[in-house]
Scaffold this active site. Structure first.
Site, PDB file in Angstrom:
ATOM      1  N   CYS A  55      -7.665  85.214  48.036  1.00  0.00           N
ATOM      2  CA  CYS A  55      -8.096  84.142  47.145  1.00  0.00           C
ATOM      3  C   CYS A  55      -7.636  84.430  45.720  1.00  0.00           C
ATOM      4  O   CYS A  55      -6.446  84.409  45.439  1.00  0.00           O
ATOM      5  CB  CYS A  55      -9.616  83.961  47.250  1.00  0.00           C
ATOM      6  SG  CYS A  55     -10.188  82.365  46.647  1.00  0.00           S
ATOM      7  N   GLU A  83     -12.913  88.633  54.815  1.00  0.00           N
ATOM      8  CA  GLU A  83     -14.116  89.459  54.643  1.00  0.00           C
ATOM      9  C   GLU A  83     -15.396  88.639  54.822  1.00  0.00           C
ATOM     10  O   GLU A  83     -16.479  89.195  54.942  1.00  0.00           O
ATOM     11  CB  GLU A  83     -14.084  90.160  53.277  1.00  0.00           C
ATOM     12  CG  GLU A  83     -14.578  89.359  52.076  1.00  0.00           C
ATOM     13  CD  GLU A  83     -13.594  88.308  51.549  1.00  0.00           C
ATOM     14  OE1 GLU A  83     -12.577  88.052  52.219  1.00  0.00           O
ATOM     15  OE2 GLU A  83     -13.865  87.736  50.475  1.00  0.00           O
ATOM     16  N   HIS A 107     -10.747  83.771  53.285  1.00  0.00           N
ATOM     17  CA  HIS A 107     -11.492  85.020  53.093  1.00  0.00           C
ATOM     18  C   HIS A 107     -11.820  85.711  54.419  1.00  0.00           C
ATOM     19  O   HIS A 107     -12.873  85.444  54.999  1.00  0.00           O
ATOM     20  CB  HIS A 107     -12.833  84.717  52.406  1.00  0.00           C
ATOM     21  CG  HIS A 107     -12.711  84.318  50.980  1.00  0.00           C
ATOM     22  ND1 HIS A 107     -12.791  85.217  49.952  1.00  0.00           N
ATOM     23  CD2 HIS A 107     -12.538  83.107  50.398  1.00  0.00           C
ATOM     24  CE1 HIS A 107     -12.669  84.581  48.793  1.00  0.00           C
ATOM     25  NE2 HIS A 107     -12.512  83.297  49.032  1.00  0.00           N
TER      26      HIS A 107
END
Lengths: 746, 226, 82
Positions: free
Chosen positions: B86, B197, B195
């Site tokens: 990002c 994560e 993302h």
């Protein structure tokens, strides 16, 4: 030399009136001071005695709220309340309005509202973990100038909330948006923040310990927002000085947040408070008042953005992203080091004294000397006259027989799903980063948002709710509804409701019928809080939400937080699988259609009584459903709210992309049975094998229930007394519901 | 294997990246402040999401001039792994470690949702635990994720198989060629808007991001005989 | 044809977070002489008219209505022949 009126001029030319002080209040200041106040002092009294800071109209009513409980660690009176959730963990939360600024500059008004509430929570030592908001706008349907403006306000308020929350990295996990003509000139923007900490991390706004240094921390002080607090307390924000608009800097606040939490963790902080409304004035006097101390500040040392700012401007500025911190003596360098690591300033601007005075100096010259307790404790209190509004006779006289049952109830369901208040709010929440911090388990669009607590099996459920129309039609019962519905939302997610923060939005308290709405609805809120065991731990009042004699609906907004003991208990509203019984738990009759969204949308009427609500039944229902959920017997649970049973079933079907066939007996009118909004009702989906266990729980709690149908197929079919009332493909319902707001905002 | 997660003023997904490494791999991971100039002890550097320096002027522009980015360039030049997620992707393009730019989303709004990605290249250190063509669900949350590069650069990306992820179905931001993530020519620097994560537990709505972390660990293990 | 060259910036007393951040960044890059940065927008609007007075009126109206948010921004423009 600065060009300020002399004390004599202020008195003789009645300049104090332009500050919003009336003659009696000014006379009281003369009495308390024993002399004429100068310009700075007059300004300080005017903001501290404004409705916004002093709660002078609302205090007598707010005092009646239940505010204590075994789990309450901090009730109202601090920057935010705190509750205990076990495991040495505590949760701090508060909701606050930013209505007036948002009416003028929606993006910045909403953004700074979010910034302010975040500061209130992290000054308590808590790490902010979630944001919610509750919004009200005028109608966004239609092409009139007002509709166009309402769309502008709606779009920009949402963008402002997104801009601030996304940048600072706190997920915006939930909220609600309601549209009604009554909010055309006075949109409501209420923002809530929830934070978490361990018990030893709790910080408070105390300025204690004589000689301890007082520091201004964070952004520099500029000329923005001067007199914002008094501005929030007067009618028609549009006519006011426009420099009162503040610009938010979420990047600065992110740094301030990290720096303050790091600073608090050192254990060297005596007290800390946000410089919010009325800036340095309220933060310094409130911190001193809480500690029973005094504060002396040297105005020449206050870091400023612009040259030539006067003490008056420095004291009244509402520049954002600033904090007032009292450190232990000799430890100020720790603050300076930590703040400088984050690229921020910490300047010692004064010290704590023991004489109870707020004393301002410019070098050696004293420019203001006020007894702190006269600002905080001696603020005027008004016991406003209250009178039952005349409109109630008319609205209560409403006879449902006067409106016809629509011939095509499937179309009526579409009509309700299309109405912006009920339609999907994806347009809104897809602009919010609701996943940052990777703890959001139940995302926006559900009855309540759920955020997990890392390192435990616990989770927090949270929601914001309010129904101004109910309160308008029956202030007492309407007030009860706001609490009951908030709590019901939490229960549906698997949580035990713990405590309440309230944002009380009303028109002018100087009108007796408005004060009646205020007083009665607060009494209703209190009754429901007592019944459901959820004390009020923080809140905010926003009055004078009126323009050109149009009053907003009395709109108390309730933010509630509940605890989910085990993430396995988390329950959502969408149907989970085919062939499961669908149960309606709670009263099986709906009462009348009075006050319903259906009556407003389909028949254009705001009339009747607020929907029925019995707090004893409500409590039993919530206990029973929570027990059922915790016992693992519930697959889906959904609160019945706007649009009644039909809309609740449609939402569960749309969410699960799964139909249902419903068939129940009713002696009521079809529209009442389908769209009536009586309280204390929850739809649940359960496994056939668990029906006996459920029955036992409901019977033990004395809660009525009925199996009203079964999930399956791709259509939602609702039969009443065997006759099909509604029959539609779920994907068509979804298209209507999902497409409504994007279509209007194109 | 040791990970570094960079922290700039305004980073806000740094903690999420640390947690993901810990939860998925249990390998050591440090938060590294933007003033650090030595990354030699790390095997993989994560440039996390957020709003470094408020994204003021241009997203990633100010952060790209931080001292630590000099060390990231050396780290990359040494063939070690770098992932920009990002805002981290934006920083890597501003630094010149990856080609192209990330413009405002074509609809001009911030967009947060779980999006579907197609894994285009499974020959990288970051994706070898995925199947080629596999569709995975990974969250996005950005206002400026509209990848753009001139035609010559796009041709080159294609020729070198540098397009690692594309959006499947709806393109949420108007990116050219539906690009969601690219790597450098050597394949050791990856930038992506989604993302991973945020997709490491079923409770969060998807666990499809885990394979990215396991890929990295496997690659490192094979190289170091662990 | 005329072109209105319009600059929109935040009013003097309104906080400019971008400007403040960029000021600090320039300082940290060694440009110590930088005291302040204000960030704004530049627009060119092509107008189909040759009447300067009318153009001035119309552009002022455009700025007031749409191009600037006059609650927090100010604008200035010049008109040049295209």
């Amino acid at each position: 030399m600065r060009n300020e009126p002399t004390p004599q001029q202020i008195a003789e030319e009645k300049i104090y009136r332009t500050f919003g002080l009336n003659d009696e209040e000014y006379a009281r200041i003369l009495e308390l001071m024993g002399r004429q106040p100068n310009y700075v002092e007059t300004g300080i009294y005017s903001v501290m005695w404004s409705e916004h800071c002093s709660y002078k109209s609302s205090r007598p009513v707010l005092k009646k709220f239940p505010t204590s409980g075994p789990h309450v660690l901090q009730g109202p009176g601090e920057n935010a309340g705190i509750i205990d959730i076990g495991d040495n963990l505590a949760v701090s939360f508060k909701i606050e309005s930013h209505n007036h600024p948002s009416a003028i500059e929606p993006y910045q008004g909403a953004a700074t509202g979010v910034g302010g509430i975040i500061r209130d929570v992290f000054t308590m030592g808590a790490r902010p973990i979630a944001l919610l908001n509750s919004l009200r706008f005028g109608s966004i349907e239609g092409d009139g100038a007002e509709n166009v403006r309402n769309r502008y306000l709606f779009g920009n308020v949402v963008a402002g909330i997104a801009g601030y929350g996304n940048c600072i990295g706190i997920p915006t996990v939930g909220g609600e948006v309601v549209f009604d003509e009554r909010y055309t000139h006075n949109p409501l923007v209420n923002a809530m923040c929830v934070g978490i900490m361990t018990h030893d991390e709790i910080a408070k706004g105390f300025a204690s310990g004589v000689g301890n240094p007082v520091l201004a921390v964070g952004a520099r002080t500029g000329r923005d927002g001067i007199h914002g607090a008094t501005f929030a307390s007067t009618e028609d924000p549009h006519s006011k000085e426009r420099s009162a608009v503040q610009v938010g800097d979420p990047f600065m606040e992110k740094l301030l947040l990290e720096a303050c939490l790091e600073l608090i963790a050192t254990g060297e902080v005596v007290g800390i408070q946000d410089m919010g409304a009325a800036g340095l004035t309220s933060s310094s006097s409130e911190m001193a008042a809480r500690a029973g101390s005094g504060i002396e500040l040297d105005m020449l040392k206050v870091p400023r953005r612009e040259e030539g700012m006067t003490s008056y401007e420095l004291m009244l500025s509402e520049s954002q992203e600033r904090m007032l911190v009292v450190m232990k003596k000799g430890r100020e360098h720790i603050a300076e080091e930590i703040l400088s690591k984050w690229g921020l300033e910490a300047a010692v601007i004064g010290r704590v004294t023991d004489d109870g005075m707020l004393r301002l100096k410019e070098g050696d010259e004293t420019v203001c000397e006020i007894n702190v307790s006269t600002l905080v404790d001696d603020a005027p209190v008004y016991h406003r006259p209250s009178a039952r509004p005349a409109y109630l006779d008319e609205t209560l006289a409403f006879d449902p027989a006067a409106v016809a049952v629509p011939s095509d109830l499937t179309e009526t369901l579409h009509q309700l799903l299309r109405t912006p208040t009920i339609a999907s709010k994806e347009y809104v929440y897809q602009q919010y980063d609701y996943m940052v911090r990777t703890s959001t388990i139940v995302r926006p669009g559900s009855d309540a948002a759920v955020v997990s607590i890392r390192g435990t099996r616990k989770a927090l459920a949270m929601s914001t709710d309010g129904n101004g129309r109910y309160v308008y039609l029956n202030p007492r019962v309407g007030g009860q509804h706001t609490i009951a519905e908030s709590a019901r939302n939490l229960v549906c997610s698997g949580a035990k409701p713990l405590a309440v923060t309230d944002c009380l939005n009303y028109s002018s308290p100087e009108k007796p019928e408005i004060f009646y709405q205020f007083e009665e609805s607060c009494a209703g809120i209190s009754e429901a809080c007592v019944a459901l065991g959820t004390p009020v731990i923080s809140g905010n009042v926003s009055l004078y939400n009126q323009t050109n004699d149009i009053d907003i609906y009395p709109t108390p907004i309730i933010g509630m937080v509940g605890l989910i003991e085990d993430t396995d208990h988390i329950t959502t509203q969408e149907f989970k699988g085919a062939g499961h019984p669908v149960l309606l738990v709670g009263p099986q009759t709906t009462g009348a259609i009075g006050g319903s969204e259906y009556l407003k949308v389909v028949h254009g009427k705001v009339a009747g009584d607020a929907p029925a609500l019995d707090l004893t039944v409500e409590k039993a229902l919530q206990d029973a459903v929570l027990t059922a959920i915790q016992s693992g017997l519930v697959l889906a649970a959904h609160d019945l709210a706007e649009g009644g049973l039909a809309v609740a079933l449609a939402e569960s079907a749309i969410g699960g992309k799964l139909g249902a066939t419903i068939n129940f007996a009713s002696g009521q009118r079809l529209d009442e049975a389908l769209f009536g909004e009586a309280g204390s009702r929850i739809v649940i989906e359960a496994d056939q094998a668990n029906l006996d266990a459920l029955e036992r729980i409901f019977n033990e709690n004395g809660v009525p229930f009925a199996v009203i149908g079964e999930t399956g197929g791709d259509r939602l079919t609702i039969k009443i007394n065997g006759e099909a009332a509604i029959d539609e493909a779920v994907e068509h319902l979804e298209a209507t519901w999902r497409g409504a707001i994007p279509c209007l905002m194109k | 294997m040791r990970f570094a997660v960079l922290v700039f003023p305004g980073s806000n997904c740094d903690i999420d990246a640390v947690k993901a490494v810990e939860d998925v791999l249990g390998e050591p991971v440090d938060s590294v402040w933007h003033t650090e100039t030595d990354l030699s002890q790390y095997d993989c550097v994560i440039v996390p999401g957020g709003f470094s320096y408020g994204d003021y002027l241009r997203s990633g522009a100010v952060a790209s001039l931080s001292p630590v980015m000099g060390a990231v360039k050396e780290h990359a030049a040494a063939g070690k792994l770098v992932i920009g997620i990002c805002n981290g992707f934006q920083i890597l393009t501003e630094t010149g470690l990856l080609p192209g730019v990330l413009r405002h989303n074509d609809h001009l709004q911030f967009r947060c949702e779980i999006s579907e990605l197609r894994v285009e290249n499974t020959d990288t250190a970051f994706t070898n635990d995925y199947e080629k063509g596999q569709v995975i669900r990974i969250p996005i949350a950005h206002g400026e994720g509209n990848y753009f590069a001139d035609q010559a650069t796009i041709d080159q990306l294609k020729a070198n198989n540098q397009i690692v992820f594309t959006y499947h179905g709806t393109n949420p931001n108007g990116s050219i060629e539906n690009i969601a993530g690219i790597c450098n020519e050597q394949g050791n620097v990856l930038g992506m808007m989604p993302h991973p994560e945020r997709a490491v537990h079923e409770l969060l709505g998807s666990a499809d991001g885990k394979a990215m972390f396991t890929s990295i660990f496997r690659t490192w293990g094979e190289k170091h005989g662990a | 044809m005329m072109i209105a060259k319009i600059h929109v910036t935040l009013k003097g007393s309104v906080l400019d977070p971008q400007g403040t951040t960029i000021t600090k960044s320039l300082n940290s890059l060694g440009y110590d002489e930088v005291r302040d940065v204000r960030i704004g927008k530049y627009m060119e609007v092509k107008i189909d008219t040759t009447d300067r007075k009318i153009a001035e009126e119309r552009v002022t109206e455009m700025c007031e209505k749409l191009l600037a948010n006059t609650v927090i921004e100010k604008y200035e423009f010049e008109l040049v022949e295209a």
